[in-house]
Design an enzyme around this catalytic site. Structure first.
Site, PDB file in Angstrom:
ATOM      1  N   SER A   1      82.102  34.225  62.617  1.00  0.00           N
ATOM      2  CA  SER A   1      80.795  33.762  62.154  1.00  0.00           C
ATOM      3  C   SER A   1      79.697  34.811  62.334  1.00  0.00           C
ATOM      4  O   SER A   1      79.699  35.832  61.677  1.00  0.00           O
ATOM      5  CB  SER A   1      80.432  32.449  62.828  1.00  0.00           C
ATOM      6  OG  SER A   1      79.324  31.869  62.197  1.00  0.00           O
TER       7      SER A   1
ATOM      8  N   LYS B   1      85.296  33.173  59.425  1.00  0.00           N
ATOM      9  CA  LYS B   1      84.445  31.979  59.342  1.00  0.00           C
ATOM     10  C   LYS B   1      83.137  32.374  58.676  1.00  0.00           C
ATOM     11  O   LYS B   1      82.255  32.946  59.297  1.00  0.00           O
ATOM     12  CB  LYS B   1      84.187  31.410  60.742  1.00  0.00           C
ATOM     13  CG  LYS B   1      83.123  30.310  60.790  1.00  0.00           C
ATOM     14  CD  LYS B   1      83.547  29.083  60.006  1.00  0.00           C
ATOM     15  CE  LYS B   1      82.613  27.909  60.279  1.00  0.00           C
ATOM     16  NZ  LYS B   1      81.258  28.088  59.790  1.00  0.00           N
TER      17      LYS B   1
END
Length: 459
Positions: free
Chosen positions: A373, A398
């Site tokens: 992320s 992600k």
């Protein structure tokens, strides 16, 4: 700080959405007499904390409060909470359906379409839902049908736990609002009822003017949030302006939550001893990440660091905005940090650096399969702009943006609303990022690699 399997991101903005509330619109003329009463209007909205990797937003609730305003001021909207017991089970299901209908992004699975989702609604309409737990079960089943592992239902208990992830440490959420002069101001978007800020007199809609005497004009909501951070049970003084036209007040607020520093750093010699390397490990992206990283980099530079290693291994993410701000420290003005894509215009952005880089020396970024992320945003921003080489293993992959929407009974839904695309237009999600090297190369190789990257970029 992962919540289950979710990687969520806190944005500085909130999404206006479906939530029953009563709005009183009133304006008091100067002098304060002949009060004008407007008819009560019912709107539907929900405070959505934009969330992404690791951090879930606090349950920021609307507060009913009125401030006198002059005839030159815009009318203020005042919200009243709807008692949970007045909300029907069918209404909660309908509210969840509408949130998905307006915001959900099918990130490549091709299982969602407006027509299919309308059919889901028709299958539910007309049914009597006898209990609240049954309504929650219906919502869960609807969301499972989307085929998105990150979109899910939150019980009231799960939603209430989000308060522990308060970004400011005093129970408020901040947002940048455009000002008349073309700049922007920072206002209190949401506030935790009975939290430290609320108890001290801060109210939803207040403009933050200064923090501990530091003027915050021109600062971002993220920067102001960082200024508010401090040791637990210490005090911070805020100067706020109540409403659009209300009084200015200085308020002393006791901090209740503090983010721990995620930065560890040291100076190491190179193998031949001819130079020094500044090693920085960044464990997560919280409100202190940018501030503490700046301190570390400056101290390492002052100590003679010629090169830098940024270790993002096992960093599952955190505040995406913190990741973006960290990436900007290494980029030149105008260089792209990340692109965001979504159905809602607020998730269709090109985010660029707006200052000069803090350092110009070669950087190695260490990554592995648990680099996710916000960490992937930083890694690709530096890599695609030829500021760093990536060393280690393919990253997690992600690259989705989730928002958390509070429903009227205190429950919530986490919905995928967008995704990230790297400066080189690569979709992170499900793919991860392949490193340039598996093992740390010689610094001469790093320099040559980055020089070749820059030439290719110019060509």
């Amino acid at each position: 700080m992962l919540i289950g399997n979710l990687s969520l991101t806190l944005c500085s903005t909130a999404k206006t959405h479906k939530f029953s509330a009563v709005i009183r619109v009133s304006c008091v003329q100067n002098p304060p007499q002949n009060r004008v009463s407007w008819p009560n209007k019912v709107i539907r909205h929900a405070l959505a904390g934009c969330l992404s990797c690791v951090l879930l937003t606090s349950p920021y609730y609307s507060i009913a409060v009125e401030y006198p305003s002059s005839s030159a001021c815009q009318d203020e909207l005042v919200e009243e909470e709807v008692p949970p017991e007045s909300i029907t089970n069918e209404g909660i299901v309908e509210e969840a359906w509408e949130v998905v209908n307006e915001t959900f992004l099918d990130a490549g699975r091709n299982r969602w379409s407006p027509d299919k989702w309308k059919q889901v609604r028709e299958n539910v309409n007309g049914r009597t839902i006898k209990t609240r737990s049954k309504a929650h079960d219906v919502i869960r089943k609807m969301l499972v049908g989307l085929g998105d592992p990150y979109t899910r239902f939150l019980s009231p208990e799960e939603f209430s736990k989000m308060a522990r992830y308060d970004v400011t440490g005093i129970g408020i959420n901040l947002k940048e609002i455009p000002a008349d002069n073309g700049a922007f101001k920072v206002k209190v978007l949401g506030i935790i009822l009975d939290g430290p800020a609320h108890a001290a007199g801060v109210r939803q809609g207040d403009e933050v003017l200064s923090v501990n005497g530091v003027d915050v004009k021109g600062k971002s909501a993220f920067e102001v949030s960082s200024l508010l951070q401090g040791p637990k049970e210490t005090f911070v003084t805020l100067e706020v302006k109540h409403g659009n036209c209300g009084p200015t007040e200085s308020l002393k607020v006791q901090r209740q939550v503090i983010a721990r520093t995620p930065v560890f750093y040291r100076l190491e010699p190179t193998e031949n001893g001819s130079a020094s390397v500044g090693y920085i490990r960044l464990k997560e992206f919280n409100a202190l990440a940018r501030k503490d990283l700046i301190i570390a980099m400056k101290q390492l530079q002052d100590s003679g660091a010629s090169y830098f290693i940024l270790d993002l291994r096992d960093n599952l993410g955190g505040l995406v905005q913190a990741g973006i701000e960290v990436a900007k420290l290494f980029l030149s003005e105008g260089e792209t940090v990340i692109y965001t894509v979504g159905r809602d215009p607020q998730f269709q952005n090109t985010i660029v650096a707006d200052t000069s880089p803090l350092i110009s020396t070669p950087v190695i970024v260490l990554v592995n399969s648990r680099t996710a992320s916000a960490s992937e945003i930083v890694a690709t921003a530096l890599h695609d702009n030829c500021k760093a080489v990536l060393v280690g293993e393919r990253t997690f992959g992600k690259g989705l943006i989730q928002s958390v929407f509070e429903l009227r009974d205190g429950s919530g839904v986490v919905v995928t609303v967008g995704k990230y695309v790297t400066p080189n237009h690569m979709d992170i999600n499900g793919n991860g990022v392949e490193p340039d090297f598996q093992r740390i190369p010689a610094w001469s190789v790093v320099s040559s690699h980055l020089s070749a990257c820059q030439l290719q970029k110019k060509g």
